[in-house]
Design an enzyme around this catalytic site. Structure first.
Site, PDB file in Angstrom:
ATOM      1  N   ALA A 150       0.802  -1.222   0.000  1.00 43.11           N
ATOM      2  CA  ALA A 150       0.000   0.000   0.000  1.00 43.11           C
ATOM      3  C   ALA A 150       0.836   1.273   0.000  1.00 43.11           C
ATOM      4  O   ALA A 150       0.329   2.354  -0.276  1.00 43.11           O
ATOM      5  CB  ALA A 150      -0.925  -0.004   1.211  1.00 43.11           C
TER       6      ALA A 150
ATOM      7  N   ARG B 243       9.946   8.150  -3.502  1.00 42.28           N
ATOM      8  CA  ARG B 243      11.306   8.298  -4.039  1.00 42.28           C
ATOM      9  C   ARG B 243      11.472   7.755  -5.452  1.00 42.28           C
ATOM     10  O   ARG B 243      12.510   7.943  -6.070  1.00 42.28           O
ATOM     11  CB  ARG B 243      12.314   7.639  -3.094  1.00 42.28           C
TER      12      ARG B 243
ATOM     13  N   ASP C  10       7.423  -4.464  -2.559  1.00 49.33           N
ATOM     14  CA  ASP C  10       8.584  -3.803  -3.154  1.00 49.33           C
ATOM     15  C   ASP C  10       9.880  -4.562  -2.865  1.00 49.33           C
ATOM     16  O   ASP C  10      10.970  -4.020  -3.023  1.00 49.33           O
ATOM     17  CB  ASP C  10       8.690  -2.340  -2.689  1.00 49.33           C
TER      18      ASP C  10
ATOM     19  N   GLU D 286      13.275   0.036  14.969  1.00 49.89           N
ATOM     20  CA  GLU D 286      13.352   0.806  13.733  1.00 49.89           C
ATOM     21  C   GLU D 286      14.497   1.814  13.829  1.00 49.89           C
ATOM     22  O   GLU D 286      14.786   2.335  14.908  1.00 49.89           O
ATOM     23  CB  GLU D 286      12.031   1.542  13.491  1.00 49.89           C
TER      24      GLU D 286
ATOM     25  N   ASN E  19      16.316  -6.416   9.880  1.00 51.34           N
ATOM     26  CA  ASN E  19      15.028  -7.070   9.641  1.00 51.34           C
ATOM     27  C   ASN E  19      14.676  -6.853   8.173  1.00 51.34           C
ATOM     28  O   ASN E  19      14.612  -5.724   7.698  1.00 51.34           O
ATOM     29  CB  ASN E  19      13.983  -6.399  10.539  1.00 51.34           C
TER      30      ASN E  19
ATOM     31  N   ALA F  31      14.987  -7.191 -55.018  1.00 49.47           N
ATOM     32  CA  ALA F  31      15.144  -5.982 -54.207  1.00 49.47           C
ATOM     33  C   ALA F  31      14.087  -4.955 -54.584  1.00 49.47           C
ATOM     34  O   ALA F  31      13.749  -4.812 -55.752  1.00 49.47           O
ATOM     35  CB  ALA F  31      16.537  -5.407 -54.416  1.00 49.47           C
TER      36      ALA F  31
ATOM     37  N   TYR G  90      -2.645  -2.262 -48.951  1.00 47.08           N
ATOM     38  CA  TYR G  90      -3.573  -1.347 -48.298  1.00 47.08           C
ATOM     39  C   TYR G  90      -3.986  -0.273 -49.284  1.00 47.08           C
ATOM     40  O   TYR G  90      -3.129   0.425 -49.856  1.00 47.08           O
ATOM     41  CB  TYR G  90      -2.849  -0.733 -47.091  1.00 47.08           C
TER      42      TYR G  90
ATOM     43  N   SER H  94      13.136  -7.110 -59.577  1.00 46.86           N
ATOM     44  CA  SER H  94      13.357  -5.990 -58.660  1.00 46.86           C
ATOM     45  C   SER H  94      12.365  -4.861 -58.891  1.00 46.86           C
ATOM     46  O   SER H  94      11.860  -4.681 -59.997  1.00 46.86           O
ATOM     47  CB  SER H  94      14.773  -5.448 -58.850  1.00 46.86           C
TER      48      SER H  94
HETATM   49  C1  UD1 Z   1      10.043  -1.887   7.187  1.00 41.22           C
HETATM   50  C2  UD1 Z   1      10.282  -2.486   8.571  1.00 41.22           C
HETATM   51  C3  UD1 Z   1      11.792  -2.503   8.854  1.00 41.22           C
HETATM   52  C4  UD1 Z   1      12.518  -3.266   7.786  1.00 41.22           C
HETATM   53  C5  UD1 Z   1      12.181  -2.720   6.407  1.00 41.22           C
HETATM   54  C6  UD1 Z   1      12.742  -3.640   5.357  1.00 41.22           C
HETATM   55  C7  UD1 Z   1       8.334  -1.830   9.874  1.00 41.22           C
HETATM   56  C8  UD1 Z   1       7.796  -0.901  10.889  1.00 41.22           C
HETATM   57  N1  UD1 Z   1       9.606  -1.672   9.550  1.00 41.22           N
HETATM   58  O1  UD1 Z   1      10.458  -0.540   7.245  1.00 41.22           O
HETATM   59  O2  UD1 Z   1      12.043  -3.101  10.124  1.00 41.22           O
HETATM   60  O3  UD1 Z   1      13.912  -3.197   8.005  1.00 41.22           O
HETATM   61  O4  UD1 Z   1      10.753  -2.642   6.207  1.00 41.22           O
HETATM   62  O5  UD1 Z   1      12.567  -3.091   4.081  1.00 41.22           O
HETATM   63  O6  UD1 Z   1       7.604  -2.687   9.397  1.00 41.22           O
HETATM   64  N2  UD1 Z   1       3.117  -0.705   3.685  1.00 41.22           N
HETATM   65  C9  UD1 Z   1       1.749  -0.810   3.624  1.00 41.22           C
HETATM   66  N3  UD1 Z   1       0.980   0.003   4.385  1.00 41.22           N
HETATM   67  C10 UD1 Z   1       1.516   0.910   5.237  1.00 41.22           C
HETATM   68  C11 UD1 Z   1       2.922   1.016   5.291  1.00 41.22           C
HETATM   69  C12 UD1 Z   1       3.692   0.198   4.514  1.00 41.22           C
HETATM   70  O7  UD1 Z   1       1.215  -1.630   2.857  1.00 41.22           O
HETATM   71  O8  UD1 Z   1       0.746   1.600   5.897  1.00 41.22           O
HETATM   72  C13 UD1 Z   1       3.947  -1.588   2.854  1.00 41.22           C
HETATM   73  C14 UD1 Z   1       4.789  -0.849   1.866  1.00 41.22           C
HETATM   74  O9  UD1 Z   1       4.128  -0.722   0.629  1.00 41.22           O
HETATM   75  C15 UD1 Z   1       6.003  -1.749   1.734  1.00 41.22           C
HETATM   76  C16 UD1 Z   1       6.098  -2.406   3.102  1.00 41.22           C
HETATM   77  O10 UD1 Z   1       4.841  -2.281   3.689  1.00 41.22           O
HETATM   78  O11 UD1 Z   1       5.821  -2.753   0.769  1.00 41.22           O
HETATM   79  C17 UD1 Z   1       7.178  -1.762   3.974  1.00 41.22           C
HETATM   80  O12 UD1 Z   1       6.822  -0.426   4.227  1.00 41.22           O
HETATM   81  P1  UD1 Z   1       7.920   0.702   4.365  1.00 41.22           P
HETATM   82  O13 UD1 Z   1       7.246   1.960   4.710  1.00 41.22           O
HETATM   83  O14 UD1 Z   1       8.820   0.701   3.188  1.00 41.22           O
HETATM   84  O15 UD1 Z   1       8.703   0.188   5.651  1.00 41.22           O
HETATM   85  P2  UD1 Z   1      10.146   0.580   6.085  1.00 41.22           P
HETATM   86  O16 UD1 Z   1      10.125   1.885   6.782  1.00 41.22           O
HETATM   87  O17 UD1 Z   1      11.090   0.407   4.989  1.00 41.22           O
HETATM   88 CA    CA Z   2      10.918   0.015   2.535  1.00 40.93          CA
END
Ligand code: UD1
Ligand code: CA
Length: 461
Positions: free
Chosen positions: A10, A15, A106, A155, A170, A381, A388, A406
């Protein structure tokens, strides 16, 4: 082991600096989210849920399964309050008695074997996919106690300087146990640096309740690399292309340079295939035994049969090339083209929606559209099928052993009989009978003692 899989997709992806939602950007010709969906499917989950939000239905419609029975459950998350909040949206659609694997839309290249290992290790407890990185910046860190047991995930923005020195990160990919997860999610708080409901906070809850937390690592770190900007996307594309190239080499394909081939789809190769530099494959392409692809060809949805040779800069789309045929350099085969065995298509020849029979040749500068060309035909050639008339397309039929001189125009619908010869420069508007010479051009005359006009002399002013 039966399980639920939830793909979190979501997030906005600011970026990427793009109007296209992040998870729809292509990697090896396939949307990031599609990669994750395909890997999820390969694990045959009992339930598959995609949490989407940013980009809305555009995301869902772009990667939706065409086979309705396999359709994932799509859950909209608005607003996006964090990964914990995202997973909570999926809960009503999960089987409460099964563990849940969380994937990220992602993080496209995580491999099935790595996930199987995570699932196996996690068992009925919690499983975390973690990795040690030289540069852990930006990721959540895995905090362990003196005995080396996981105690929490911190985090980066909430971490102390000491915690930031932890190299184990993580990846976000985790296995959650059944039953307890809904309660843990309900108990999350957003009192942190980002004001979000962190899914990662459930780790400390699990530890507090004595649930086992097992960590596993991916076989390669590229598996857990996320895509947040176009630089990371480009890097991951190269990593993945290299993997695809290595796979081909292991199968016995000869590549002039494994770093200079791009596969955006599925390429199937038989033995002794050779692929020169700069070739781009798109969609479904199959190369039969001993096929040779010259440099800088672009080949989309095509079947190339045994020993056929495509010379440099050939462009092929939705077409088929028969055994021992030679195509190019600089040839273009457009949709609906079939080149039969041993035929030759040379430079600057364009063929569309046509069949060229066995042993026939069109060696230079021609356009063949909506035509049926028999066997052993020679196309000179500059030959053009005028298919058409500005409103409708018509077919040209050239029977076996015909010889097209040709610079001939075949104004369709028209038929050239078996063994017929067309004189150079003919504009064919009616059928040419078999075995005869047909020619339509002004008879050649010569004027003796012809004087060219001389330039008039203007007197000096
Ligand atoms: C998250 C982890 C972090 C980890 C990192 C790895 C948490 C709090 N942190 O951080 O520990 O090292 O991923 O890449 O989980 N998303 C939603 N809804 C939301 C927010 C995010 O669907 O409300 C989805 C995003 O689309 C993405 C994934 O969750 O696919 C991760 O979200 P992102 O905001 O990138 O988390 P990070 O801050 O990178
Ligand atoms: Ca991320």
């Amino acid at each position: 082991m039966p399980l639920n899989i939830v793909i979190l997709a979501a997030g906005q992806g600011k970026r990427m600096a793009s109007s296209l939602p992040k998870v729809l950007h292509p990697l090896a010709g396939k949307a990031l989210l599609r990669h994750v969906l395909d890997t999820a499917r390969s694990l045959v989950p009992a339930r598959l849920v995609v949490v989407y939000g940013h980009g809305g239905d555009i995301v869902r419609d772009a990667v939706r399964d065409t086979d309705g029975s396999k359709e994932a459950c799509w859950v909209l998350q608005t607003p996006q309050l964090g990964t914990g909040h995202a997973l909570a949206q999926a809960l009503p659609h999960l089987d409460a008695d099964l563990p849940t694997l969380v994937l990220y839309g992602d993080v496209p290249l995580v491999q099935k074997a790595t996930l199987e290992h995570l699932i196996h290790q996690g068992g009925q407890g919690m499983g975390l996919l973690t990795a040690r990185l030289d540069d852990p910046q930006g990721y959540g860190r895995v905090a362990r106690d003196a005995a080396g047991e996981v105690v929490a995930i911190v985090e980066e923005r909430d971490a102390t300087p000491e915690e930031r020195r932890i190299a184990e990160i993580n990846t976000g990919i985790m296995l959650l146990p059944p039953e307890k997860t809904p309660r843990w999610l309900a108990g999350l708080s957003s009192a942190n640096a980002q004001g979000e409901y962190y899914l990662t906070d459930v780790v400390a809850r699990a530890v507090a309740e004595g649930v086992s937390v097992r960590t596993t690592h991916p076989a390669a770190t590229w598996e857990i690399q996320g895509v947040n900007d176009k630089s990371q996307l480009a890097q991951l594309e190269r990593v993945w292309q290299r993997q695809l190239a290595e796979r081909l080499l292991r199968q016995g394909v000869r590549l002039a340079d494994p770093a200079r081939v791009d596969i955006r789809g599925t390429l199937t190769c038989a033995q002794d295939v050779f692929i020169d530099v700069g070739v781009v494959f798109e969609g479904e392409v199959s190369l039969a035994e001993a096929v040779e692809i010259g440099p800088y060809c672009v080949i989309r949805n095509a079947r190339i049969e045994a020993r056929a040779r495509l010379a440099a800069f050939t462009h092929i789309e939705n077409a088929q090339v028969g055994p021992d045929a030679v195509v190019g350099p600089y040839a273009r085969l457009r949709p609906g083209t079939e080149i039969a065995s041993g035929a030759r298509v040379g430079n600057f020849v364009e063929i569309k929606n046509s069949r060229v029979g066995p042993g026939s040749k069109a060696n230079h500068l021609a356009y063949i559209g909506d035509a049926e060309v028999g066997a052993r035909v020679n196309i000179g050639a500059g030959t053009i099928t005028c298919n058409y008339d500005g409103a409708n397309k018509s077919r040209t039929v050239i029977e076996d052993d015909a010889f097209i001189g040709s610079d001939t125009q075949l104004v369709a619908p028209v038929r050239v009989g078996r063994g017929a010869t067309l004189g150079a420069g003919t504009t064919l508007t009616r059928n040419a009978p078999p075995d005869a010479l047909t020619v339509s051009r002004v008879r050649q005359t010569s004027v003796a003692n012809w004087k060219r006009s001389a330039k008039k002399r203007t007197p000096p002013s």
